[in-house]
Design an enzyme around this catalytic site. Structure first.
Site, short mmCIF file in Angstrom:
data_model
loop_
_atom_site.label_atom_id
_atom_site.label_comp_id
_atom_site.label_asym_id
_atom_site.label_seq_id
_atom_site.Cartn_x
_atom_site.Cartn_y
_atom_site.Cartn_z
N ARG A 125 0.88 -0.78 0.04
CA ARG A 125 0.17 -0.07 -0.01
C ARG A 125 0.93 1.13 0.24
NH1 ARG A 125 -2.07 0.52 5.62
NH2 ARG A 125 -0.69 2.29 5.62
N HIS B 287 -3.10 4.30 5.06
CA HIS B 287 -4.42 3.68 5.07
C HIS B 287 -5.43 4.27 4.49
CE1 HIS B 287 -7.47 1.14 6.65
NE2 HIS B 287 -7.95 1.99 7.38
N TYR C 183 4.27 4.79 11.29
CA TYR C 183 4.82 3.45 11.68
C TYR C 183 5.25 2.90 10.78
CZ TYR C 183 0.32 3.18 8.84
OH TYR C 183 -0.62 3.33 7.67
C1 LIG Z 1 -14.12 -6.33 12.36
C2 LIG Z 1 -13.30 -5.07 11.82
N1 LIG Z 1 -12.20 -4.69 12.77
C3 LIG Z 1 -11.67 -3.45 12.69
C4 LIG Z 1 -11.84 -2.80 11.60
C5 LIG Z 1 -11.12 -1.40 11.36
N2 LIG Z 1 -10.19 -1.28 10.46
C6 LIG Z 1 -10.72 -0.97 9.32
S1 LIG Z 1 -9.22 -1.36 8.09
C7 LIG Z 1 -8.43 -2.10 9.27
C8 LIG Z 1 -7.02 -2.79 8.66
C9 LIG Z 1 -7.33 -3.69 7.70
O1 LIG Z 1 -6.03 -4.32 7.25
P1 LIG Z 1 -6.04 -5.21 6.05
O2 LIG Z 1 -6.92 -6.59 6.15
O3 LIG Z 1 -4.68 -5.69 5.82
O4 LIG Z 1 -6.87 -4.68 4.90
P2 LIG Z 1 -5.98 -3.12 4.02
O5 LIG Z 1 -6.46 -1.86 4.76
O6 LIG Z 1 -4.49 -3.43 4.15
O7 LIG Z 1 -6.44 -3.31 2.73
C10 LIG Z 1 -9.03 -2.12 10.56
C11 LIG Z 1 -8.24 -2.69 11.55
C12 LIG Z 1 -12.98 -3.24 10.80
N3 LIG Z 1 -13.15 -2.77 9.56
N4 LIG Z 1 -13.61 -4.59 10.67
#
Ligand SMILES: Cc1ncc(C[n+]2csc(CCOP(=O)(O)OP(=O)(O)O)c2C)c(N)n1
Ligand SMILES: Cc1ncc(C[n+]2csc(CCOP(=O)(O)OP(=O)(O)O)c2C)c(N)n1
Ligand SMILES: [Mg+2]
Ligand SMILES: [Mg+2]
Lengths: 350, 366, 350, 366
Positions: free
Chosen positions: B261, B265, B274
Site C-alpha cells: 500500500r 491507510h 509506523y
Molecule cells: C471487524 C473489523 N475490525 C476492525 C476494523 C477497523 N479497520 C478497518 S481497516 C483495518 C485494517 C485492515 O487491514 P487489512 O485487512 O490488511 O486490509 P488493508 O487495509 O491493508 O487493505 C482495520 C483494523 C474493521 N473495519 N472491521
C-alpha cells in the site's frame, strides 16, 4: 433434564375431538417440511440438523426427505453458518438457519447485526434478506450454563430484524411458515420448554400474519402481556387470580418486532392496569420497551404503573436454581396485587 | 465407516503448499504466459486509469468531497489482474478498499464512491453488476462469497465468486470459517488475499508468524498459491487458473498476492507514524503500473499511442470525477425509512410521519 | 470527517482561569497513562494502539512510554483480543482493551456475554474479570457505515457488566480511572464526537465512583435524562427552553449500569416530568429501561408520561443524513412541549 | 524494513508439517520412549480409574443424579496422557467433555461434576488447581489459554497452558484467532485437538477437508503434530515434548490426537442415528485402556497386583461417586446474587430482598 409441559393451546382448544394433538417440535417440523415442499428456494442449514434431525429433533426426517443439499449439516461455526446463509440469500434463496442453542448464536452476532439486519437497507432494496434464524430459546429444561439464555432484547433492538416468539402449537406452525415466507430476516425464538407441549394442527393454521398479537384470555381487571414460554405461566396465573377476584386479560405478543401497539393498547385502555412478563433478565429487557410504550400511549388510562415480572438480573442459573429465576404464578400474582387497586376510590392520593 | 485422515489425502498435502517464491512473470522473462495481447493492453489501460482514479479520489477527499478514501495506489495490479480474470457472470466480494476492482468491472465511477462520499451506504445494484457491497467489517464478506457460490452451484449455474481480503483480515475468525466452509462444500470460490504488508499500522509480522499467508490453505485442504501482487500478469494468470479450477468443480483456492500500500491507510491516516520512508521507496521501485508498462514495451506489445490513449482516458475519468463530485448530491431524508423492511413497520411509519412533519415545519419557517 | 465540538464541561467551568483545557481524547490518554504508571498489572491491548496511538490517538505515546509489552498491538481479531484479555485477567492482570469502533466490537460478543460477564459468577468469585473494554461510541463524526453505532443496550442488558459513558472531560478521566480500578468488567463507551471537546483536568478529578449520576443543570419544569454524546445537546436544549419559559433540569447518568435510581427519581419527583434522550435507536433501547423504571418508581409524581427522544429505528444512516437521525435541540424541545403542561390546571381530564 | 515472508522462514515451513502417520509407540514396538516406569504405571492407573468414572457418571445420569454427562470413554489416553505430561504449575483449559483431565489433575471427583450435576456452574477454584472452568461454548477457552500464558510470561513465570479442543471446535473462529495470537506472541501454549471423529453427529469429513487437523499448524507458523490418541504413551510423549518446547521459549504447538468417542455424545444423544455399529466395534478393538495394559504387560512393567490395585481403586472411586451423589446437594437460592459483581448493584440488592421475602413467605406458609 427436560420437563414436559402439557398445555392445551387456546387456539386449538375447541377442536380437541377432531384430530390428534402434536408437539410444538412436531408442528415446527411440519412447518419446515411444508415450506421445503412448497418452495425449492428454501434451504435449511445448521449443526446436526441432517442425520440427527437436530438436538431437539425439529428437523427430524427432513434430510432424508429433501436431500442433504436442501437440509445440510454445516461445519461447527455459527458466524460461518449465518454468513453462508447471507450469501445464499444474496443469490435469491430462502435459507433457514438453526442455531443449536440461544447462547451459541452469539458468535454470529456480527453477521446478524452488521449484515443480515442491514443488507436490504444499504443496497436500497437490491439485496433483501429472506432469512429465518431459528433459535431454541429460554430456559426451564434443566440445561447447564449457556443453554438457557433468553436473548430477545439483543434482537428486538436491532433495526432490520423481525423477531417472533410463538407460544402455542398452531402458532409455532403458522408463524414459522410466515417467517420463512417473509422477505425480511426473522429471528425465530422457539421456547425450548414448550417443545413437548401439545396442541392441534387440524385444520391447518396456514401462515400467520407477522405483527399481530392475540388475546389468549379476555379479562377486565388488568392485562398480562407476555410471549413465548411465559404464556402458559400467565394463563395459569390468570386462572389462579380468579380466586382473588381478579379477571385478568392475557395478551400473547407472538411477534415482538413489529410490535402490535393496537392490540396491546386497546387491552390496557380497557383494563387500566398492566403487568409485563418475560423470562429474560429484566434490566434493559424487552419488557422495558413494552412498559415504556404502553405508558407513552395510555398514560391517562393507567391506574397504576406498568409493572414487570421477569428473570433476575443475573447470569442464567444452574439447573437446580433456575426455578428461583423464572417468573412464576406467585410472582405474577404478587405484581398484580401491587397494581394499586385502592386507586379508584382514593383518587386524591395522586 | 469413517476413516480419520485417509493416507492418500494426507499424501496429497504437499500439492496444496505454495511454492517458495511468489509466482512472478514480468521480472523473470516469463513473457506473458498464455494471455492474449488484447487482455494485456486492457490490463495496462486499467492500471493507468486506476492509478489516476486513486490520485483523484484522494485529492477530492482533501477538498472535502468524499468522507474518506482508502487508496489502492500500489495495489492496482491485484485489482485489475483479478477482475479481468473473471467472467462477467462471476461475482466479486470486495472489501472497503477495493473500489478499483469495481471500476474494472465496469461500474459507474461515481456510484463506486457512494459509500465513501457519504450519500448512501452502497451506490450500485449488486445483482446487476455481480458485485457485493463494499464491505467494511473485515472478513465478513468471505462467508457471503461462499454462500452465494454454493447457491449458484445448487442451482446448477456456472459461476465463480472472488472474495478479496486483506492480510489483516485473515486473522479474523470469519476468514477461517469461510475458507473451511468453502473447502467442505467444495464451492467455486477464489480467496484473494492482498497482502499489502499492513493492517492500518500493524505490520505483517505482528499479524502472523506463518511462513506465508498462502500456507494457511493446506489447513483447509485447498491449494495455496503465492503470487507477486505487483505483477498484473502473474495475478491475472493465478486468478484465472484458480477460477478455471473452481469452474471445473475443483473447489476453492487461496491466493496470496504480495503487494504494498503506497499511500497511507486512508486520507485520515498518518503512515509516517509506523513505517520508514525507505520502505516506501523500495516498493515504489516495484510500482505495478511502471512494471507492467516496461514489460509490455519490452515485449513489443505496447505502442506509444496506446500509452497516450490510456493516459487520456485516465485524465477524462479524473475530470469526470471532479465535475460530478463538485457538488453535494441530493439526499432525501425521507429515504432513511425506505428499505429497512420490505414493508415498514407501524413504528417506522409513525417515525416517518414525524420526520415529514419536522421537515414541513422547517420548510414553513423559511 | 470529524466535527470538533467545543463544550465547556460544567464540572470544570468555574476554574477556567487556572489551567489549560484538554480534549476528551487527551483526558482519556492521561487516565490510561496514570493507570499504567500506578499499577504494573494494567495492560493495554488492541488494534493499532501501539506506534499509531490508536485511530483516535487515545493511546498516543503510551507504547513508547511503557513498552510494547504493556501496550500491545494485536492481530486483527476482536474475539481473540477479548478472549486473550480474559485469560490475562484470569491470571490477575487488569487488561484494558480497545475496540476500534463500536460495530467492530460485535465479533467479540460471545466472549463478552458468555465469559467476561459471567466468569466471576460461574466460578463463585474465584475468577473476577477486572477488565475494561473501551469502545469509541456513537455517531456525529461523518463516519461511513459500521462506524457510528450506539450499542449500549446490548451491554446494559447483560448481567455482570458495568456500562459507563462519560460526557465531560473530567468525567472521561475520572470514570476511566474508576473503570480500570474496578474489579468487575466495564464496557466504557467513549463518545466519538466529544473526543475533541475541551475541558479542564486541573485539579485532577481522581477516580470517580461508578454508579453516580450528576445533575448538570438544575431546573424545575422537567428533567432531561441523558448520557454520553447527548449531554451537550440536552444542555443546549435546556438553554433554548428558557425562551419558552421552561426551566429544565439535566441529569447526566455517567454510569448506565449500575443505575443511579436515587438521583434520577429525586429529580423527576421534583419536576414531575421527564424526557429521556439518547442517540441509539429507540426501540428496545436503554431509554426504555429508564422510562420504565422511572414510571415504576415515580408514577404518582408524574404529570405526563416519560417521553423518549432517540435515534430512529433504522440502520445508522450515511454521513450526509445522520443529522436527521440524531436527537437535536428541536426534537428535545418538541418532546418537552408534549409533556402535557395543561395538566396542572385540568386535572379532571385524567 | 518489513520484508514480506523472508525466504528463511518460508523454507522452514516443511518442519512445521506433521508426519504422514500419527505418532504411535505402543503398536510399533516403540517401547515406552523415555518415560519413567512410575509414570507409565500412573498412566495405567488413571486410565482404569477414568474408564470407571465415565461408566459410573453415565449410570448416575440415567438415574437422574446428573443433568447431563458427556463421556470420554475411548478418549482416556488423551486425557491422562496429556495432563500427566504437565507440571503442577501448568494450567489446563478444558472443554465441557474433559472431566477426566480434571480428575487426573487431582480435583475432587464430585467437584468435577458440579456443572453437570447442576448445582452450580463450576465446582472448583480454578486458581487453586490451575484448571479453567469446564467450557461449553466451543473454542472460546482457547484464547483464554493464550492470555493466561502470555500474562504468566510477562510476569516472568515458567508456566505452560494446555488448551483442549475438539475436532468440531477447530472450525470455530475462536480457535483460529487463538492459535494465531499464540504464534504471534510466541506464548507457551499447547493446543491439543482431540479428534474423536465427530462433533455430535457431524463426522470429520463434513467438518474439514484438510489432510489432517495438524496441517492447520503451518498456517500459523507453529509445528503441527499428529499422534495416535488411543496410545497413552504417545500422547504423553507428544504433549511433554510440546510443553518442553514451550517452556524453553519455542512457542505454541498444535497437536492432533486421533481418537474415538466410544459412547454417544452425551447421555441425551442417540448415536445410532449417525454412525454404524461396525465403526464403533473397530474402535473398540483399539481401546486405549486395553492397549496400554497389554503393552505394559508385554514390556514387563505391569504386575497382576498393580492391575488389581488399579481396579480396586477405580471401584472405590465409583462407590464414592454413588454415595456422594445419592442425594441432592444443598442449594441456596440466595447464592444467585453472589458474585454477579464484586459488590451487588442497588438493583440486585432490591431483587435479593424480594427473593428473601418470597422465601420467608413460603417458609411461613409451611
Ligand atoms: C471487524 C473489523 N475490525 C476492525 C476494523 C477497523 N479497520 C478497518 S481497516 C483495518 C485494517 C485492515 O487491514 P487489512 O485487512 O490488511 O486490509 P488493508 O487495509 O491493508 O487493505 C482495520 C483494523 C474493521 N473495519 N472491521
Ligand atoms: C459455540 C458453540 N456452538 C455449538 C455448541 C453445541 N455443541 C456442544 S458439543 C458440540 C459438538 C462438539 O464437537 P467437538 O468439538 O468435536 O467436541 P466433542 O464433543 O467431540 O468432544 C456442539 C455443536 C456449543 N457448545 N458451542
Ligand atoms: Mg493490509
Ligand atoms: Mg469431536
Amino acid at each position: 433434564m427436560t420437563a414436559v409441559t402439557e398445555i392445551t393451546t387456546p387456539a386449538g382448544a375447541g377442536r380437541a375431538a377432531e384430530a390428534a394433538p402434536v408437539t410444538m417440535a412436531g408442528a415446527l417440523n411440519r412447518a419446515l417440511r411444508d415450506a421445503l415442499a412448497a418452495d425449492p428456494d428454501v434451504h435449511l442449514l445448521g449443526e446436526d440438523i441432517g442425520a440427527l434431525g437436530g438436538v431437539f429433533r425439529v428437523t427430524d426426517g427432513l434430510a432424508a426427505a429433501f436431500g442433504e443439499e436442501r437440509v445440510s449439516d454445516t461445519p461447527l461455526a455459527e458466524a460461518g453458518i449465518l454468513g453462508t446463509a447471507v450469501g445464499m440469500a444474496m443469490y435469491g434463496l430462502r435459507p433457514v438457519v438453526e442455531m443449536q442453542f440461544d447462547a451459541f448464536a452469539y458468535p454470529a452476532f456480527e453477521q446478524l447485526v452488521s449484515h443480515v439486519a442491514k443488507m436490504r437497507n444499504r443496497t436500497r432494496g437490491a439485496l433483501p434478506m429472506p432469512l429465518t434464524i431459528r433459535i431454541p430459546y429460554g430456559g426451564g429444561i434443566g440445561g447447564v450454563e449457556h443453554h438457557s439464555d433468553a436473548s430477545e432484547a439483543y434482537y428486538t433492538h436491532t433495526p432490520g430484524l423481525h423477531v417472533v416468539a410463538p407460544a402455542t402449537v398452531p402458532d409455532a406452525y403458522a408463524l414459522l411458515r410466515a417467517a420463512i415466507a417473509s422477505d425480511d430476516p426473522v429471528v425465530f425464538l422457539e421456547p425450548k420448554r414448550l417443545y413437548w407441549s401439545k396442541g392441534l394442527l387440524e385444520p391447518s393454521p396456514g401462515p400467520a400474519v407477522l405483527g399481530r398479537a392475540a388475546v389468549r384470555r379476555p379479562g377486565t381487571s388488568a392485562t398480562l402481556i407476555t410471549y413465548g414460554p411465559s404464556l402458559p405461566v400467565c394463563l395459569e396465573a390468570a386462572e389462579a387470580a380468579t380466586a382473588e377476584g381478579w379477571d385478568l386479560e392475557v395478551v400473547d405478543l407472538r411477534t415482538l418486532v413489529p410490535f402490535d401497539d393496537e392490540t396491546v393498547c386497546a387491552s390496557v385502555r380497557r383494563t387500566g392496569r398492566a403487568v409485563v412478563v418475560h423470562e429474560a433478565q429484566g434490566f434493559s429487557g424487552f419488557g422495558a420497551e413494552i412498559a415504556a410504550r404502553i405508558t407513552e400511549r395510555c398514560f391517562h388510562h393507567l391506574a397504576a404503573p406498568v409493572l414487570r415480572v421477569t428473570g433476575l438480573d443475573i447470569p442464567y442459573p444452574p439447573p437446580m436454581l433456575e426455578r428461583f429465576h423464572l417468573p412464576d404464578v406467585d410472582r405474577i400474582l404478587d405484581a398484580v396485587g401491587r397494581l394499586q387497586w385502592e386507586y379508584d376510590i382514593t383518587e386524591e392520593q395522586k | 465407516m469413517t476413516v480419520l485422515h485417509p493416507p492418500d489425502v494426507h499424501a496429497g498435502a504437499a500439492a496444496l503448499l505454495p511454492g517458495p517464491e511468489p509466482l512472478s512473470l514480468i521480472d523473470r522473462g516469463g513473457g506473458t504466459g498464455d494471455i492474449a495481447p488484447s487482455v494485456l493492453l486492457d490490463l495496462h489501460r486499467h492500471l493507468v486509469r486506476g492509478r489516476r482514479y486513486n490520485l483523484q479520489a484522494t485529492a477530492l477527499t482533501k477538498q472535502g468531497r468524499l468522507a474518506v478514501y482508502p487508496s489502492t495506489t500500489g495495489q492496482e495490479a491485484c485489482q485489475a489482474g483479478a477482475v479481468l480474470a473473471l467472467e462477467e457472470r462471476d461475482w466479486i466480494f470486495p472489501t472497503y478498499r477495493d473500489t478499483l476492482a469495481l471500476l474494472v468491472r465496469g461500474l459507474d465511477p461515481v456510484e463506486v464512491l457512494t459509500l465513501l462520499r457519504g450519500d448512501w451506504h452502497s451506490g450500485y445494484d449488486p445483482r446487476e453488476h455481480r458485485v457485493a457491497p463494499l464491505c467494511t467489517p473485515l472478513a465478513t464478506q468471505a462467508p457471503h462469497a461462499v454462500g452465494l457460490a454454493r447457491a449458484a452451484a445448487l442451482r446448477g449455474e456456472d459461476l465463480v465468486a472472488l472474495a478479496f481480503i486483506g492480510d489483516g483480515g485473515t486473522s479474523e475468525g470469519d476468514f477461517h470459517e469461510a475458507v473451511n466452509f468453502a473447502a467442505v462444500y467444495r464451492v467455486p470460490v477464489v480467496f484473494l488475499v492482498q497482502n499489502n504488508g499492513y493492517a492500518i499500522s500493524v505490520p505483517l509480522h505482528k499479524q502472523t508468524a506463518a511462513p506465508s499467508l498462502a500456507h494457511k490453505a493446506v489447513g483447509y485442504g485447498v491449494p495455496g498459491v503465492l503470487v507477486d501482487g505487483n505483477d498484473a500478469v502473474a495475478v491475472h494468470q493465478a486468478v484465472r487458473a484458480a477460477a478455471d479450477r473452481a469452474r471445473a468443480g475443483g473447489g476453492p483456492t487461496l491466493i496470496e498476492a504480495v503487494t504494498y500500500r503506497l499511500d497511507a491507510h486512508t486520507n485520515a491516516d498518518d503512515a509516517t507514524r509506523y513505517r520508514e520512508a525507505a520502505e516506501v521507496e523500495h516498493w515504489q521501485g516495484r510500482d505495478p503500473v511502471d512494471r507492467l508498462e516496461a514489460h509490455l514495451r519490452e515485449c513489443g506489445l505496447l505502442t506509444e499511442e496506446a500509452v497516450a490513449r490510456a493516459g487520456r482516458e485516465a485524465e477524462e475519468l479524473a475530470a469526470q470525477l471532479r465535475s460530478r463530485l463538485a457538488d453535494d448530491p441530493a439526499v432525501d431524508p425521507m429515504s432513511l425509512f425506505e428499505h429497512v423492511y420490505a414493508r415498514p413497520t407501524p413504528q417506522l411509519l409513525e417515525q416517518r410521519a414525524a420526520l415529514a412533519a419536522e421537515l414541513a415545519d422547517v420548510e414553513e419557517a423559511r
